[in-house]
Design a protein around this motif. Structure first.
Motif, PDB file in Angstrom:
ATOM      1  N   LYS A  56      40.003  31.839  46.827  1.00 40.26           N
ATOM      2  CA  LYS A  56      39.763  33.052  46.049  1.00 40.26           C
ATOM      3  C   LYS A  56      39.454  32.622  44.625  1.00 40.26           C
ATOM      4  N   ILE A  57      38.414  33.196  44.040  1.00 40.53           N
ATOM      5  CA  ILE A  57      37.973  32.811  42.693  1.00 40.53           C
ATOM      6  C   ILE A  57      38.357  33.924  41.720  1.00 40.53           C
ATOM      7  N   ILE A  58      39.207  33.590  40.752  1.00 48.17           N
ATOM      8  CA  ILE A  58      39.687  34.563  39.770  1.00 48.17           C
ATOM      9  C   ILE A  58      39.135  34.171  38.408  1.00 48.17           C
ATOM     10  N   VAL A  59      38.392  35.088  37.804  1.00 47.37           N
ATOM     11  CA  VAL A  59      37.784  34.822  36.510  1.00 47.37           C
ATOM     12  C   VAL A  59      38.507  35.634  35.444  1.00 47.37           C
ATOM     13  N   LEU A  60      39.108  34.927  34.496  1.00 50.16           N
ATOM     14  CA  LEU A  60      39.757  35.594  33.362  1.00 50.16           C
ATOM     15  C   LEU A  60      38.735  35.678  32.240  1.00 50.16           C
ATOM     16  N   LEU A  91      43.058  40.647  48.040  1.00 53.08           N
ATOM     17  CA  LEU A  91      42.831  41.280  49.340  1.00 53.08           C
ATOM     18  C   LEU A  91      41.423  41.845  49.504  1.00 53.08           C
ATOM     19  N   GLU A  92      40.656  41.867  48.426  1.00 52.74           N
ATOM     20  CA  GLU A  92      39.269  42.327  48.523  1.00 52.74           C
ATOM     21  C   GLU A  92      38.476  41.447  49.485  1.00 52.74           C
ATOM     22  N   GLU A  93      37.454  42.046  50.079  1.00 54.39           N
ATOM     23  CA  GLU A  93      36.578  41.277  50.966  1.00 54.39           C
ATOM     24  C   GLU A  93      35.803  40.218  50.191  1.00 54.39           C
ATOM     25  N   GLY A  94      35.383  40.561  48.988  1.00 55.04           N
ATOM     26  CA  GLY A  94      34.639  39.613  48.166  1.00 55.04           C
ATOM     27  C   GLY A  94      35.507  38.427  47.767  1.00 55.04           C
ATOM     28  N   GLN A  95      34.869  37.279  47.559  1.00 61.07           N
ATOM     29  CA  GLN A  95      35.625  36.061  47.263  1.00 61.07           C
ATOM     30  C   GLN A  95      36.019  35.959  45.799  1.00 61.07           C
ATOM     31  N   MET A  96      35.328  36.682  44.934  1.00 68.57           N
ATOM     32  CA  MET A  96      35.557  36.547  43.490  1.00 68.57           C
ATOM     33  C   MET A  96      35.844  37.903  42.855  1.00 68.57           C
ATOM     34  N   PHE A  97      36.775  37.927  41.906  1.00 68.99           N
ATOM     35  CA  PHE A  97      36.972  39.120  41.092  1.00 68.99           C
ATOM     36  C   PHE A  97      37.293  38.704  39.663  1.00 68.99           C
ATOM     37  N   PHE A  98      37.051  39.623  38.746  1.00 68.89           N
ATOM     38  CA  PHE A  98      37.252  39.375  37.316  1.00 68.89           C
ATOM     39  C   PHE A  98      38.460  40.162  36.821  1.00 68.89           C
ATOM     40  N   ILE A  99      39.194  39.549  35.904  1.00 70.19           N
ATOM     41  CA  ILE A  99      40.243  40.249  35.156  1.00 70.19           C
ATOM     42  C   ILE A  99      39.839  40.214  33.690  1.00 70.19           C
ATOM     43  N   LEU A 100      39.632  41.381  33.121  1.00 71.07           N
ATOM     44  CA  LEU A 100      39.236  41.463  31.719  1.00 71.07           C
ATOM     45  C   LEU A 100      40.479  41.401  30.839  1.00 71.07           C
ATOM     46  N   THR A 101      40.723  40.241  30.239  1.00 70.14           N
ATOM     47  CA  THR A 101      41.885  40.098  29.348  1.00 70.14           C
ATOM     48  C   THR A 101      41.554  40.552  27.929  1.00 70.14           C
ATOM     49  N   ASN A 102      40.285  40.397  27.527  1.00 70.34           N
ATOM     50  CA  ASN A 102      39.858  40.666  26.152  1.00 70.34           C
ATOM     51  C   ASN A 102      40.656  39.841  25.148  1.00 70.34           C
ATOM     52  N   SER A 103      41.035  38.631  25.535  1.00 71.99           N
ATOM     53  CA  SER A 103      41.957  37.848  24.713  1.00 71.99           C
ATOM     54  C   SER A 103      41.360  37.377  23.395  1.00 71.99           C
ATOM     55  N   ARG A 104      40.042  37.433  23.248  1.00 67.33           N
ATOM     56  CA  ARG A 104      39.463  37.031  21.969  1.00 67.33           C
ATOM     57  C   ARG A 104      39.865  38.002  20.856  1.00 67.33           C
ATOM     58  N   ALA A 105      40.350  39.166  21.246  1.00 64.01           N
ATOM     59  CA  ALA A 105      40.832  40.134  20.255  1.00 64.01           C
ATOM     60  C   ALA A 105      42.345  40.024  20.050  1.00 64.01           C
ATOM     61  N   PHE A 106      43.001  39.069  20.730  1.00 59.25           N
ATOM     62  CA  PHE A 106      44.455  38.926  20.648  1.00 59.25           C
ATOM     63  C   PHE A 106      44.854  37.892  19.599  1.00 59.25           C
ATOM     64  N   THR A 107      46.091  37.992  19.175  1.00 62.06           N
ATOM     65  CA  THR A 107      46.682  36.902  18.407  1.00 62.06           C
ATOM     66  C   THR A 107      46.996  35.762  19.378  1.00 62.06           C
ATOM     67  N   ALA A 108      47.287  34.599  18.827  1.00 60.83           N
ATOM     68  CA  ALA A 108      47.627  33.448  19.673  1.00 60.83           C
ATOM     69  C   ALA A 108      48.862  33.748  20.520  1.00 60.83           C
ATOM     70  N   LYS A 117      50.848  32.167  47.147  1.00 60.15           N
ATOM     71  CA  LYS A 117      51.848  31.685  48.118  1.00 60.15           C
ATOM     72  C   LYS A 117      52.156  32.766  49.156  1.00 60.15           C
ATOM     73  N   LYS A 118      52.310  33.994  48.688  1.00 62.16           N
ATOM     74  CA  LYS A 118      52.649  35.114  49.569  1.00 62.16           C
ATOM     75  C   LYS A 118      51.591  35.337  50.644  1.00 62.16           C
ATOM     76  N   LEU A 119      50.322  35.262  50.256  1.00 59.54           N
ATOM     77  CA  LEU A 119      49.228  35.553  51.175  1.00 59.54           C
ATOM     78  C   LEU A 119      48.671  34.304  51.857  1.00 59.54           C
ATOM     79  N   GLY A 120      49.089  33.134  51.372  1.00 60.07           N
ATOM     80  CA  GLY A 120      48.574  31.897  51.945  1.00 60.07           C
ATOM     81  C   GLY A 120      47.108  31.662  51.645  1.00 60.07           C
ATOM     82  N   ILE A 121      46.659  32.120  50.480  1.00 59.70           N
ATOM     83  CA  ILE A 121      45.252  31.972  50.087  1.00 59.70           C
ATOM     84  C   ILE A 121      45.177  31.062  48.864  1.00 59.70           C
ATOM     85  N   PRO A 122      44.497  29.916  48.957  1.00 62.00           N
ATOM     86  CA  PRO A 122      44.334  29.060  47.778  1.00 62.00           C
ATOM     87  C   PRO A 122      43.402  29.725  46.775  1.00 62.00           C
TER      88      PRO A 122
END
Length: 476
Positions: free
Chosen positions: A35-39, A68-85, A104-109
């Motif tokens: 599973k590909i997770i893009v922050l 659990l989505e069928e697609g292999q990749m999803f994005f999480i928008l953190t918007n961290s460039r607007a955050f403090t350290a 670990k729960k789902l057994g998906i790397p």
């Protein structure tokens, strides 16, 4: 460091055998099931993809939905460039802990990508350091290395001879000599990516210890040689990848998957090109007005311009050539006077609502001169910029008229408008309306459900691109 001519550089390397590249890819990619997770540190990381989900929070349930989505990749928008350290550190720790738990729960790397700015701005190395430490603590395993790949062809960001360049017309300017390197919060001096790593890590990772994946190796399709380089990376060593075409990234990714299959584990700090390639996302034509606006409304569209980079200001000036639009300057400097600032917000919103309801598309733009409090005041300026962004997003959130479309110019601006103005929880990336300029289809929970929302990065496009995008959406 000297500028380089684009054609001169491109012609100096042997051409790549696209057929052979695709043949190698088709042998390796189908077996890659992580599973590909893009922050995404602002919403522009979806500049190259389509038909993928973007989530705007990182609660455990949300991350599990992505897994659990069928697609292999999803994005999480953190918007961290607007955050403090400090905020950035906490967010990345939370995400890494929850991701490891669900894996670990789902057994998906999984494979985690820290999608950063193609002009090298952002909380680096903080974000990937936190991810690494948390992943190792939670999994009991090691993260062998970090891949640095800021190439992004659509934005004119090329990496050649380990040096990152920004295209300006026909010339390639070393990234460290551009206005982006002078960013008051995320500035830097080095254009050579090994030196940039050394600079940003304060010497912890010297340039001599960086692994460099050369264009010569890539163009000769030396998959085994590149894989061997990756297998030799340990102790979170840095890997710099040269690239001037998407096929270069595909060659690297082929070797990368083979190295992962042999047990190597990497974190990625990349621009948008890598996400498309590793996610195996196909190319598609640019979006048309007919695809985005399915029902005709008498209301006008709404354009929000927040970015202060020179390119944005030039694009705004070109947009003003469209006489059919109405323009409103929002005096963001009034943020220093709270009462006056509240009145300014109300004035701008009321004027814009009247025009949009009357069928006139309206552009709200912040005062072009950036608020400068002086040396040593970067954190205070960042806090004020958050207040300004909150004000801009409140205009969208409280807007009483549904616009025909919405455009937000600037990475942080578009993130805040999407999450706090449109109140999106999950959006689908429809595609791009111009190269490097993505469009979300907002969810049913949004302030304006299923509206086309154009996310226009501050540092992308030619002088006329913003005008062209608006013209596309205005044409009947």
């Amino acid at each position: 460091m000297k500028t380089r001519n684009v054609d001169e550089i491109l012609s100096s390397y042997q051409s790549i055998d696209e057929g052979k590249v695709n043949e190698l890819w088709e042998k390796v990619r189908p077996g890659f099931k992580h599973k590909i997770i893009v922050l995404d540190d602002d919403p522009t990381g979806v500049q190259t993809v389509h038909d993928v989900s973007v989530y705007t929070d990182w609660e455990e349930d949300t991350i599990e939905l992505g897994f659990l989505e069928e697609g292999q990749m999803f994005f999480i928008l953190t918007n961290s460039r607007a955050f403090t350290a400090k905020e950035t550190e906490q967010v990345h720790r939370d995400i890494a802990e929850r991701t490891e738990l669900i894996s670990k729960k789902l057994g998906i790397p999984y494979l985690i990508i820290s999608r950063g700015d193609s002009t090298l701005r952002g909380h680096y190395p903080l974000e990937t350091d936190v991810l690494r430490c948390t992943m190792e603590a939670e999994s009991g395993g090691r993260v062998d290395g970090e891949v640095i790949l800021p190439f992004f062809k659509e934005g004119g960001r090329l990496t050649v001879e380990n040096t990152h360049f920004v295209q300006q017309e026909t010339e390639l300017v070393p990234a460290g000599e551009t206005e982006f390197a002078k960013d008051r919060t995320f500035g830097y001096k080095s254009s050579h990516l090994g030196e940039w790593v050394e600079e940003k890590t304060k010497g912890v990772f010297p340039k001599e210890g960086v692994t460099y994946i050369s264009l010569e190796s890539i163009r000769s399709l030396d998959i085994d040689g590149i894989k061997a380089q990756l297998l030799g990376v340990n102790d979170f060593g840095k890997v710099v990848v040269n690239a001037v075409e998407e096929s270069d990234v595909r060659v690297f990714a082929t070797a990368l998957i083979l190295a992962i299959e042999e047990g190597k584990r990497f974190i990625f700090r990349t621009a948008a090109a890598f996400t498309k390639v590793i996610g195996d996302i196909s190319s598609r034509p640019l979006l048309t007005r007919a695809e985005l606006i399915n029902e005709e409304r008498e209301n006008g569209g709404l354009v929000i311009v927040g970015s202060h980079v020179k390119k944005t200001t030039n694009q705004l000036n070109a947009l003003k050539e469209l006489s059919s639009l109405h323009f409103i300057e929002f005096d963001a400097h009034l943020v220093l006077d709270k009462k006056a600032f509240r009145k300014e917000i109300e004035r701008v919103r009321n004027e814009a609502e009247t025009k949009v309801a009357g069928g006139i598309s309206t552009v709200i733009y912040t005062k072009r001169k950036r608020l400068d409090l002086g040396d040593g005041m970067e954190e205070q300026e960042l806090q004020l910029s958050v207040e300004i962004s909150n004000a801009v997003t409140s205009i969208v959130r409280d807007f009483s008229v549904r616009p025909n479309y919405l455009i937000a110019k600037g990475g942080i601006t578009s993130s805040d408008v999407g999450t706090n103005g449109l109140c999106v929880k999950r959006a689908t990336v429809a595609g791009q309306i111009a190269p490097g300029i993505p469009v979300w289809q907002t969810g049913e929970e949004s302030t304006f459900p299923f509206i086309p929302y154009v996310i226009f990065p501050g540092n992308v496009g030619a002088v006329t691109t913003l005008r062209d995008v608006v013209s596309t959406l205005e044409s009947k």
